[in-house]
Design a protein around this motif. Structure first.
Motif, PDB file in Angstrom:
ATOM      1  N   UNK A 174       0.881  -1.155  -0.087  1.00 10.05           N
ATOM      2  CA  UNK A 174       0.183   0.191   0.127  1.00 10.05           C
ATOM      3  C   UNK A 174       0.671   1.160   0.148  1.00 10.05           C
ATOM      4  N   UNK A 175       2.136   1.170   0.532  1.00  8.47           N
ATOM      5  CA  UNK A 175       2.903   2.439   0.382  1.00  8.47           C
ATOM      6  C   UNK A 175       3.685   2.243  -0.917  1.00  8.47           C
ATOM      7  N   UNK A 194      11.158   1.903   7.241  1.00 14.68           N
ATOM      8  CA  UNK A 194      11.458   3.337   6.646  1.00 14.68           C
ATOM      9  C   UNK A 194      10.747   3.555   5.369  1.00 14.68           C
ATOM     10  N   UNK A 195      10.485   2.487   4.505  1.00 15.36           N
ATOM     11  CA  UNK A 195       9.578   2.898   3.354  1.00 15.36           C
ATOM     12  C   UNK A 195       8.185   3.563   3.697  1.00 15.36           C
ATOM     13  N   UNK A 196       7.681   2.701   4.591  1.00 14.00           N
ATOM     14  CA  UNK A 196       6.277   3.175   4.823  1.00 14.00           C
ATOM     15  C   UNK A 196       6.296   4.574   5.340  1.00 14.00           C
ATOM     16  N   UNK A 197       7.379   5.153   6.270  1.00 11.42           N
ATOM     17  CA  UNK A 197       7.558   6.378   6.827  1.00 11.42           C
ATOM     18  C   UNK A 197       7.662   7.212   5.535  1.00 11.42           C
ATOM     19  N   UNK A 198       8.490   7.148   4.567  1.00  7.65           N
ATOM     20  CA  UNK A 198       8.864   7.893   3.568  1.00  7.65           C
ATOM     21  C   UNK A 198       7.755   8.012   2.477  1.00  7.65           C
ATOM     22  N   UNK A 199       6.540   6.988   2.477  1.00 13.99           N
ATOM     23  CA  UNK A 199       5.441   6.922   1.721  1.00 13.99           C
ATOM     24  C   UNK A 199       4.755   8.143   1.507  1.00 13.99           C
ATOM     25  N   UNK A 212      -2.799   8.251   5.001  1.00 15.00           N
ATOM     26  CA  UNK A 212      -2.847   7.328   6.221  1.00 15.00           C
ATOM     27  C   UNK A 212      -1.303   6.632   6.448  1.00 15.00           C
ATOM     28  N   UNK A 213      -0.376   6.920   5.577  1.00 16.53           N
ATOM     29  CA  UNK A 213       0.951   6.222   5.869  1.00 16.53           C
ATOM     30  C   UNK A 213       1.486   6.168   7.245  1.00 16.53           C
TER      31      UNK A 213
END
Length: 650
Positions: A332-333, A411-416, A420-421
């Motif tokens: 999803x990210x 970390x990838x989710x944080x940078x997405x 709603x990430x």
């Protein structure tokens, strides 16, 4: 190369047929020999294909067999072999090979020995057909095939009512997801006129601008509708909430199939499918938002359930649910590569944990309650060491396989940039603590502390046979080193170029790639992030609660009884399904049976029409008296009525 690809999928199929149809003739040794040989051939050829991809072999996208053509749609069997496919092929066949060898020891005394080997080989064939497909028809075939074989395997011990219930539950819940899946395929085929992946992906821009009216006055993006429907199928196969309820109950099957389902087949099918469909999902922000939200909820909430489980296999099963949530969050990210990378590393250490748990179960004479274990490390040193390796990989301990994939994923989710990430980021970050807590709880309760087994079991405790622990060692090796060997190229390199499509404005891994300077520095930099410390905190809390102050869990259970009941009842999903949906379905069926079938159809239409005919016939019989004067009188009355009508009309 087409013959190589055919051999990869047909070798397990031929072996399954030999063991299943001629099991009595070839015997137990023949059954496991032929199926292990079939999967070994697939694994060796898959490694050959992966090596070719590593050295620049072109992507293969070809038709093997055209089955039919109807209304402009071609129904074909074909293969798409690229870097994504090759990676999945090696993972599936390697884990399957380890499970096949392990099964020799685990199912040694089972009367269904040949049948089980036939099923797991057929399972491998089904998953290979799924991951190697180049069209939606073959994808759906593999999709349904793994579902059918999982039904057979979960209910393998069919004399147990719980196994039958679990297999039916898995089958029915997956049918719910598959309904959405086939709707998504149908929507794409209707508007593209093809079932071929590449031809569909070429039209992604046009599909993104096409709207459909699902309900009167409600216009939806066609691509959003199709992607959400496809993801509903993934929710069923990859056990995302609320379609997750079948996966813990699948533990009723033998442990080897638990490892195969949870590590390399079936549950990974949904993750792979969404990654393969990235050219479609990338054009729908709504679909990506749905994916990341469902994944975040699953990752955190199902992890909490693992803390209160007492069955050794169910603890690991809820771990699988949580880790599948992590992979879904990555999808999803738009960090599809991170999701697939975690799928790969997870396959090794999760299969390791399940097979190690099976080794414990064998030694404990098929006892699965962790409250009746303890102190097993001195009796089963090899199983203990491999279980520790699997645990460290699962919690993301620096340097182990799970660390490279999980840390990069977070970390990838944080940078997405997906809506709603940040909710998803906090869910997966806090999930690190939860994962460490239930993982070390299991490790400490089973292998450390006081010995709680009965005297008879304790007398016969010993390490399992080499045919059981050798697959553990084989899986422990990649659980340690695979991250070091692959993180550079697979995750931060161009491994998925041409296989996975990400819009430049969506790509969170591009930013992380710029900061990546090798696996060693990546490991050192991890100590700057909170994930490592959350994992350490979970381990310390587990040590304190289950080794030092063992009275606290029981005390807290009483103090927080409401929360404990909520977790023990699995958020009441099963209660709702059984008492609302299932009972409601039975009541509705009873209503249609009693009112619709018996009263209206049988009573009013069928029997009612017969009674009416009988009544009319009985009246008519009274007119047929046989006396001439009766007939003459009737003629006179009829003639008078006719004359009267004519006079009145005139």
């Amino acid at each position: 190369m087409q013959n190589v690809y055919l051999a990869i999928v047909l070798a397990p199929l031929a072996a399954a047929a030999a063991a299943g149809l001629f099991g009595k003739a070839i015997g137990r040794a023949g059954a496991h020999t032929v199926t292990i040989l079939g999967v070994a051939i697939s694994f060796a050829l898959s490694v050959y294909v992966l090596n070719g991809q590593l050295h620049g072999a072109p992507i293969y996208n070809g038709v093997v067999y055209e089955w039919a053509e109807l209304g402009g749609l071609s129904f074909e069997v074909g293969f798409l072999v690229d870097h994504l496919t090759a990676l999945m092929m090696v993972v599936v066949t390697f884990v399957s090979l380890a499970v096949h060898v392990y099964t020799i020891g685990y199912m040694h005394d089972d009367p269904g020995y040949q049948r089980f080997f036939s099923y797991i080989s057929l399972f491998t064939f089904s998953m290979l057909m799924l991951v190697m497909s180049n069209n939606f028809l073959q994808l759906f075939f593999g999709w349904e095939a793994v579902g059918v074989v999982s039904y057979l395997l979960i209910g393998f011990w069919y004399t147990r009512p719980t196994a039958i219930f679990a297999s039916l539950k898995a089958f029915l819940v997956n049918r719910v997801g598959d309904f959405g899946f086939i709707l998504g395929i149908a929507a794409l085929a209707t508007y593209t006129g093809t079932l071929d992946y590449s031809l569909t992906f070429e039209q992604a821009d046009r599909l993104a601008g096409t709207s459909i009216e699902i309900f009167s006055g409600a216009h939806w993006s066609l691509l959003t509708f199709a992607c959400i429907c496809l993801f509903v199928g993934a929710m069923g196969k990859s056990a995302q909430m609320p379609l997750h309820v079948w996966l813990p109950d699948s533990m009723e099957g033998p442990t080897p199939i638990s490892a195969l389902i949870h590590a390399a087949t079936m549950v990974t099918a949904g993750i792979f499918m969404v990654a393969r469909m990235s050219p479609l999902f990338e054009h729908s922000e709504v679909a990506l938002t749905v994916v990341i939200t469902i994944g975040a909820v699953t990752a955190f909430l199902t992890g909490l359930l693992g803390i209160v489980q007492q069955d050794i296999k169910r603890v690991i099963a809820y771990s699988t649910l949580s880790q599948l949530g992590y992979m879904t969050v990555a999808l999803g990210a738009s960090a599809y590569g991170a999701g697939i990378f975690h799928l790969m590393t997870h396959a090794f250490f999760k299969a390791l944990l399940f097979l190690a748990a099976g080794s414990v179960i064998i030694a404990m004479h098929h006892e699965q309650d962790i409250r009746k274990m303890g102190g097993l490390r001195k009796y089963m040193p090899i199983t203990y060491v491999t279980f520790v390796i699997g645990t460290l990989a699962l919690i993301g301990f620096p340097g182990f396989a799970g660390f490279f994939s999980k840390d990069a994923l977070i970390e990838a989710v944080h940078a997405s940039e997906t809506p709603w990430h940040m909710l998803a980021y906090w869910a997966v970050l806090l999930g690190v603590f939860v994962t460490s807590l239930y993982s070390f709880r299991l490790l400490f309760v089973v292998f450390h502390g006081e010995e709680r087994m009965d005297h008879h079991t304790k007398e016969h405790l010993h390490e399992t046979s080499p045919v059981v622990w050798l697959p553990l060692v084989a899986l422990a090796i990649p659980s340690v080193i695979i991250g070091w060997l692959t993180v550079d190229r697979v995750l931060f390199g161009d491994w998925f170029k041409g296989s996975i499509f990400v819009l430049s404005e969506h790509d969170p891994l591009r930013e992380l790639s710029a900061e990546f300077h090798g696996p060693l520095e990546f490991t050192i930099d991890a100590f700057k992030s909170p994930a490592v410390y959350l994992a350490a905190a979970g381990a310390v809390v587990a040590w304190f609660l289950y080794l030092k102050r063992t009275d606290l869990p029981a005390r807290w259970q009483q103090q927080f009884s409401g929360l404990y009941r909520l977790l023990m009842n699995k958020y009441y999903f099963d209660w709702f399904n059984e008492n609302v949906l299932a009972r409601g379905g039975r009541l509705l069926g009873m209503f249609f049976w009693k009112v619709g079938d018996e009263t209206l159809i049988d009573g009013a239409i069928v029997n009612g029409s017969a009674k009416t005919v009988g009544l009319v016939a009985s009246v008519a019989r009274g007119l047929q008296s046989g006396y001439l004067y009766h007939y003459a009188f009737a003629m006179i009355v009829g003639l008078a009525a006719l004359v009267g009508w004519l006079v009145f009309k005139a």
